[in-house]
Design a protein around this motif. Structure first.
Motif, mmCIF file in Angstrom:
data_model
loop_
_atom_site.group_PDB
_atom_site.id
_atom_site.type_symbol
_atom_site.label_atom_id
_atom_site.label_comp_id
_atom_site.label_asym_id
_atom_site.label_seq_id
_atom_site.Cartn_x
_atom_site.Cartn_y
_atom_site.Cartn_z
ATOM 1 N N ARG A 13 1.232 4.006 -2.938
ATOM 2 C CA ARG A 13 0.918 5.332 -2.759
ATOM 3 C C ARG A 13 2.018 6.262 -3.398
ATOM 4 N N HIS A 45 5.339 12.649 -2.075
ATOM 5 C CA HIS A 45 3.933 12.393 -2.008
ATOM 6 C C HIS A 45 3.787 11.426 -0.691
ATOM 7 N N LEU A 46 4.648 10.459 -0.602
ATOM 8 C CA LEU A 46 4.364 9.472 0.466
ATOM 9 C C LEU A 46 4.407 10.014 1.745
ATOM 10 N N GLY A 63 5.709 8.076 5.925
ATOM 11 C CA GLY A 63 5.647 6.821 5.089
ATOM 12 C C GLY A 63 6.574 6.229 4.547
ATOM 13 N N GLY A 94 0.859 -1.197 0.068
ATOM 14 C CA GLY A 94 0.024 0.154 -0.054
ATOM 15 C C GLY A 94 0.998 1.220 -0.088
ATOM 16 N N LEU A 95 1.805 1.161 0.894
ATOM 17 C CA LEU A 95 2.673 2.250 0.780
ATOM 18 C C LEU A 95 3.374 2.593 -0.611
ATOM 19 N N GLU A 137 1.950 6.996 -7.259
ATOM 20 C CA GLU A 137 1.068 8.137 -7.683
ATOM 21 C C GLU A 137 1.509 9.204 -7.967
#
Length: 289
Positions: free
Chosen positions: A126, A255-256, A260, A122-123, A129
């Motif tokens: 992300r 972005h993360l 994260g 999931g990280l 993206e």
């Protein structure tokens, strides 16, 4: 979109952790088994097909350009002939099977199915993206592929995207630094963090004579000394290359976010460490000699 002021090398450290696990595929016997089953057995043909398949049935020029540090004549020996044995969709399917087998063998089913693996996937997804397709052909091709449903395959997919995103940017920086493919490899090996020459000769198609001639050009530029070590100027150039690559690759990690990135790095290092302990890489892969 989440932004954060990251420690300068945080993105690089995160990438390195993810890329370490990604790279296990290229040394995996499972990959050879799956590819041989679809008619591709030569190790170099396997490598070219697996990494280039996302771009479609491209020719040797495209592969050599996108891979950068492989000798064109070696690429042309296997591409486009490899696509006569198996088309890109079949190669991608075989790659997915090999990734599944490799991760299960190196990490174990418990880790593959763990909450930590799902969290890491999931990280990493992300972070992707915020990747950009502009001037990044290998990343862009892989970004068009569907995200696998199983977390360990999704994690590998995201690691591939982040690897190729950074890699495509890195090639632009190498060109700006006026280092051709073999010059880039020779200077990287001289840092002590790159592939040993014998692995370069076997996998990239270059000869000892070409390596020596390249080292001579680098000495003339003041980047290598007579012993093949980086000079002060050479050390500075390699540091500049990595720093500029970091700059071009900051968006996914910004972005993360810092928290994260820290967590993904921690998880990625755990997976990579387990794979290394399981014998994922040849013991003599990295070195100056």
């Amino acid at each position: 979109m989440t932004t954060a002021v990251l420690e300068p090398r945080a993105g690089r450290r995160c990438h390195n952790a993810l890329n370490s696990l990604h790279a296990t595929l290229y040394f995996s016997p499972d990959l050879g088994t799956e590819m041989a089953a679809i008619g591709i057995a030569h190790p170099r043909a396997v490598n070219f097909a697996v990494r280039a398949a996302a771009m479609g049935p491209v020719g040797p020029g495209t592969v050599a350009a996108a891979f950068y540090n492989y000798k064109y004549e070696l690429v042309a020996r296997h591409v486009p002939a490899v696509w006569s044995a198996a088309g890109p969709p079949d190669v991608l399917a075989a790659r997915a099977r090999a990734v599944d087998a490799t991760l299960r063998r190196l990490l174990g089913d418990e880790v593959v199915g763990s909450a930590e693996m799902a969290e890491a996937a999931g990280l990493a997804l992300r972070a992707t993206e915020a990747c950009s397709r502009s001037a990044r052909p290998l990343y862009a091709a892989h970004a068009d592929l569907p995200v696998p449903e199983e977390p360990h395959l999704a994690y590998f997919h995201a690691a591939t995207l982040l690897r190729e995103h950074r890699g495509d940017g890195h090639l632009a920086v190498l060109m700006s630094a006026r280092l051709d493919g073999l010059e880039a490899v020779v200077t990287h090996t001289a840092t002590g963090k790159g592939m040993a020459p014998k692995w370069v000769f076997g996998s990239r198609g270059w000869s000892q004579e070409e390596w020596d001639a390249t080292a001579g050009r680098l000495r003339e530029r003041g980047l290598l000394d007579g012993a093949g070590e980086l000079t002060e100027q050479g050390v500075a150039l390699r540091a500049e290359i990595e720093a500029e690559t970091d700059r071009l690759d900051r968006a996914p990690y910004e972005h993360l976010g810092a928290e994260g990135v820290t967590r993904l790095t921690e998880l990625g290092r755990g997976f990579a460490g387990a794979a290394l302990a399981a014998g994922a890489f040849p013991v003599d892969l990295i070195g100056k000699r």
